[in-house]
Scaffold this motif. Sequence first.
Motif, PDB file in Angstrom:
ATOM      1  N   ARG A  45     -24.142 -46.723  -9.854  1.00 42.10           N
ATOM      2  CA  ARG A  45     -23.571 -45.380  -9.753  1.00 42.10           C
ATOM      3  C   ARG A  45     -24.638 -44.287  -9.778  1.00 42.10           C
ATOM      4  O   ARG A  45     -24.416 -43.184  -9.294  1.00 42.10           O
ATOM      5  CB  ARG A  45     -22.555 -45.136 -10.862  1.00 42.10           C
ATOM      6  N   SER A  46     -25.830 -44.606 -10.324  1.00 43.54           N
ATOM      7  CA  SER A  46     -26.868 -43.569 -10.415  1.00 43.54           C
ATOM      8  C   SER A  46     -27.410 -43.208  -9.036  1.00 43.54           C
ATOM      9  O   SER A  46     -28.134 -42.240  -8.881  1.00 43.54           O
ATOM     10  CB  SER A  46     -27.994 -44.023 -11.328  1.00 43.54           C
ATOM     11  N   LYS A  47     -27.031 -44.001  -8.028  1.00 46.84           N
ATOM     12  CA  LYS A  47     -27.502 -43.705  -6.669  1.00 46.84           C
ATOM     13  C   LYS A  47     -26.548 -42.802  -5.893  1.00 46.84           C
ATOM     14  O   LYS A  47     -26.761 -42.520  -4.711  1.00 46.84           O
ATOM     15  CB  LYS A  47     -27.681 -45.013  -5.880  1.00 46.84           C
ATOM     16  N   TYR A  48     -25.457 -42.383  -6.549  1.00 51.71           N
ATOM     17  CA  TYR A  48     -24.457 -41.586  -5.840  1.00 51.71           C
ATOM     18  C   TYR A  48     -24.218 -40.261  -6.548  1.00 51.71           C
ATOM     19  O   TYR A  48     -24.344 -40.163  -7.772  1.00 51.71           O
ATOM     20  CB  TYR A  48     -23.135 -42.352  -5.743  1.00 51.71           C
ATOM     21  N   MET A  49     -23.858 -39.242  -5.784  1.00 51.30           N
ATOM     22  CA  MET A  49     -23.496 -37.953  -6.354  1.00 51.30           C
ATOM     23  C   MET A  49     -22.132 -37.535  -5.805  1.00 51.30           C
ATOM     24  O   MET A  49     -21.847 -37.719  -4.616  1.00 51.30           O
ATOM     25  CB  MET A  49     -24.519 -36.883  -5.956  1.00 51.30           C
ATOM     26  N   LEU A  50     -21.308 -36.941  -6.680  1.00 54.36           N
ATOM     27  CA  LEU A  50     -20.049 -36.360  -6.229  1.00 54.36           C
ATOM     28  C   LEU A  50     -20.330 -34.968  -5.657  1.00 54.36           C
ATOM     29  O   LEU A  50     -21.003 -34.162  -6.297  1.00 54.36           O
ATOM     30  CB  LEU A  50     -19.081 -36.203  -7.405  1.00 54.36           C
ATOM     31  N   ILE A  51     -19.789 -34.701  -4.507  1.00 53.48           N
ATOM     32  CA  ILE A  51     -20.087 -33.446  -3.817  1.00 53.48           C
ATOM     33  C   ILE A  51     -18.986 -32.417  -4.080  1.00 53.48           C
ATOM     34  O   ILE A  51     -17.802 -32.725  -3.988  1.00 53.48           O
ATOM     35  CB  ILE A  51     -20.227 -33.706  -2.301  1.00 53.48           C
ATOM     36  N   GLN A  52     -19.409 -31.208  -4.435  1.00 54.96           N
ATOM     37  CA  GLN A  52     -18.466 -30.124  -4.670  1.00 54.96           C
ATOM     38  C   GLN A  52     -18.703 -29.032  -3.618  1.00 54.96           C
ATOM     39  O   GLN A  52     -19.392 -29.259  -2.627  1.00 54.96           O
ATOM     40  CB  GLN A  52     -18.712 -29.538  -6.072  1.00 54.96           C
ATOM     41  N   THR A  53     -18.135 -27.885  -3.839  1.00 51.84           N
ATOM     42  CA  THR A  53     -18.561 -26.666  -3.159  1.00 51.84           C
ATOM     43  C   THR A  53     -18.899 -25.672  -4.266  1.00 51.84           C
ATOM     44  O   THR A  53     -18.473 -25.889  -5.411  1.00 51.84           O
ATOM     45  CB  THR A  53     -17.464 -26.065  -2.247  1.00 51.84           C
ATOM     46  N   PRO A  54     -19.674 -24.605  -4.025  1.00 52.66           N
ATOM     47  CA  PRO A  54     -20.097 -24.104  -2.722  1.00 52.66           C
ATOM     48  C   PRO A  54     -21.123 -25.002  -2.021  1.00 52.66           C
ATOM     49  O   PRO A  54     -21.901 -25.680  -2.662  1.00 52.66           O
ATOM     50  CB  PRO A  54     -20.742 -22.741  -3.033  1.00 52.66           C
ATOM     51  N   GLN A  55     -21.044 -24.936  -0.686  1.00 50.70           N
ATOM     52  CA  GLN A  55     -22.070 -25.514   0.164  1.00 50.70           C
ATOM     53  C   GLN A  55     -22.629 -24.314   0.917  1.00 50.70           C
ATOM     54  O   GLN A  55     -21.918 -23.677   1.695  1.00 50.70           O
ATOM     55  CB  GLN A  55     -21.455 -26.583   1.064  1.00 50.70           C
ATOM     56  N   THR A  56     -23.876 -24.004   0.657  1.00 54.42           N
ATOM     57  CA  THR A  56     -24.441 -22.698   1.024  1.00 54.42           C
ATOM     58  C   THR A  56     -25.568 -22.881   2.030  1.00 54.42           C
ATOM     59  O   THR A  56     -26.395 -23.789   1.884  1.00 54.42           O
ATOM     60  CB  THR A  56     -24.940 -22.000  -0.258  1.00 54.42           C
ATOM     61  N   PHE A  57     -25.547 -22.041   3.063  1.00 55.70           N
ATOM     62  CA  PHE A  57     -26.476 -22.225   4.193  1.00 55.70           C
ATOM     63  C   PHE A  57     -26.966 -20.877   4.702  1.00 55.70           C
ATOM     64  O   PHE A  57     -26.289 -19.861   4.548  1.00 55.70           O
ATOM     65  CB  PHE A  57     -25.737 -22.904   5.370  1.00 55.70           C
ATOM     66  N   MET A  58     -28.104 -20.901   5.374  1.00 58.47           N
ATOM     67  CA  MET A  58     -28.487 -19.764   6.193  1.00 58.47           C
ATOM     68  C   MET A  58     -27.429 -19.685   7.303  1.00 58.47           C
ATOM     69  O   MET A  58     -27.070 -20.698   7.913  1.00 58.47           O
ATOM     70  CB  MET A  58     -29.880 -19.961   6.802  1.00 58.47           C
ATOM     71  N   VAL A  59     -26.947 -18.482   7.588  1.00 60.99           N
ATOM     72  CA  VAL A  59     -25.834 -18.319   8.543  1.00 60.99           C
ATOM     73  C   VAL A  59     -26.168 -18.935   9.903  1.00 60.99           C
ATOM     74  O   VAL A  59     -25.363 -19.680  10.485  1.00 60.99           O
ATOM     75  CB  VAL A  59     -25.468 -16.821   8.702  1.00 60.99           C
ATOM     76  N   LYS A  60     -27.377 -18.639  10.377  1.00 62.79           N
ATOM     77  CA  LYS A  60     -27.777 -19.112  11.711  1.00 62.79           C
ATOM     78  C   LYS A  60     -27.656 -20.638  11.809  1.00 62.79           C
ATOM     79  O   LYS A  60     -27.089 -21.187  12.759  1.00 62.79           O
ATOM     80  CB  LYS A  60     -29.237 -18.686  11.929  1.00 62.79           C
ATOM     81  N   THR A  61     -28.159 -21.318  10.782  1.00 64.40           N
ATOM     82  CA  THR A  61     -28.185 -22.775  10.774  1.00 64.40           C
ATOM     83  C   THR A  61     -26.782 -23.373  10.816  1.00 64.40           C
ATOM     84  O   THR A  61     -26.490 -24.274  11.598  1.00 64.40           O
ATOM     85  CB  THR A  61     -28.855 -23.273   9.469  1.00 64.40           C
ATOM     86  N   ILE A  62     -25.935 -22.877   9.955  1.00 65.63           N
ATOM     87  CA  ILE A  62     -24.622 -23.521   9.852  1.00 65.63           C
ATOM     88  C   ILE A  62     -23.749 -23.159  11.055  1.00 65.63           C
ATOM     89  O   ILE A  62     -22.936 -23.972  11.506  1.00 65.63           O
ATOM     90  CB  ILE A  62     -23.935 -23.215   8.485  1.00 65.63           C
ATOM     91  N   LYS A  63     -23.931 -21.957  11.599  1.00 70.12           N
ATOM     92  CA  LYS A  63     -23.183 -21.614  12.823  1.00 70.12           C
ATOM     93  C   LYS A  63     -23.589 -22.550  13.954  1.00 70.12           C
ATOM     94  O   LYS A  63     -22.748 -23.062  14.699  1.00 70.12           O
ATOM     95  CB  LYS A  63     -23.442 -20.158  13.217  1.00 70.12           C
TER      96      LYS A  63
END
Lengths: 225, 225
Positions: free
Chosen positions: B154-172
């Motif tokens: 289990r130490s090799k895994y992470m539970l993912i939450q939000t926020p998921q935050t990005f530079m606008v240009k990149t995520i668009k």
Amino acid sequence: MQPNEYALIVAGGSGSRMQSSIPKQFIEVGNKPILMHTIEAFYQFNPAITIILVLPISDQQYWIELCNKYNFNVQHIIKNGGKTRFESVKNGLKEIEDENGIVAIHDGVRPLISQDVIKNSFESAYKKGNAIAAVPLKDSIRELENNASKAVDRSKYMLIQTPQTFMVKTIKEAYNTIDSGFTDDASVAENAGIKVHLIEGDYKNIKITTKEDLLIAEAFIRLKK
Amino acid sequence: MQPNEYALIVAGGSGSRMQSSIPKQFIEVGNKPILMHTIEAFYQFNPAITIILVLPISDQQYWIELCNKYNFNVQHIIKNGGKTRFESVKNGLKEIEDENGIVAIHDGVRPLISQDVIKNSFESAYKKGNAIAAVPLKDSIRELENNASKAVDRSKYMLIQTPQTFMVKTIKEAYNTIDSGFTDDASVAENAGIKVHLIEGDYKNIKITTKEDLLIAEAFIRLKK
């Protein structure tokens, strides 16, 4: 004839993650220590069940005082905890000589275990040899590798809870075969060559390890009343 | 000059898992609808932040009535939700023309997001291009395969939450490149060739999807007061 039922309750943890001076299994929620809720759940399921509580020697005197203080009179056998969970379970299993029995191994700090899950654990273990309570992941997960991580399909994974329930003979053999620090019984069994059988757990069946978990448990216990 | 900050709050869910007639983001906890707590958390972090709320068209009238009823006056832009989370986020991102900005994409039903995690999300995304809130697994996990399962570390895994935050240009660009039904933004980014950067989330930052989650959220919100 139905086999005899045993509950092996492991309560070896300290209060370190809780920043509490008393071990977490003794912290009060819903007007009594966590561990009393846990023991009562198995007694409520089957008043004839044999309950074995594995406790560090250093905590046993305090536990007995608590039982007096709260007039807690559900019968249970106290066995000495070991240095690791693995040793504690192994010690507890030595108490059970009835190799045709079925034993549910359960974390002392999971007081919210439901009657349905206990029932299904014993019934499924009787049919299939073992029964490991598990629930699907609700969040996405990522797998860490080197200094990075990658998305993995969460539907391929299950979160493992307790009870982990086995035919006594099988799990005793597994604990005698394997020599290691596995942190759950399913892994011990698996490493002894046993095919593990998952059953449906319950999201409310949380393991109390942090202060937030205590709050959650309070909320759930209040609801049950 | 620091880039402008945006919060894109996705609130497209229905109440189906909650057996509730109203969408879960509108359910009241701690004396106001879940979604108001969520929006307030970002406003509290930065009163100059631009908040974009993505809501199904069919829910917008009701939301506006709720805002009036609760005298909720944190400014936010309402955009139409799509059929999937992917479409909803894509619609929301179209609202942001400032390509040098930073956007935190956040689930509307995670009202317990802390100020620390929001702060760290923007700061880390500014330094590293993106920041995905994640927490270690507290329970053991097993991987399902064929009709069986196997223990994984289990130490090799992470539970993912939000926020998921990005530079606008990149995520668009990522949302314009990828055409799919990914359920989290990190996966969209990753599939567009971007290296994902995890930051520390918070166990209290739960996603409210069941009745039990509502109880947990009530307990945590009571504690904050």
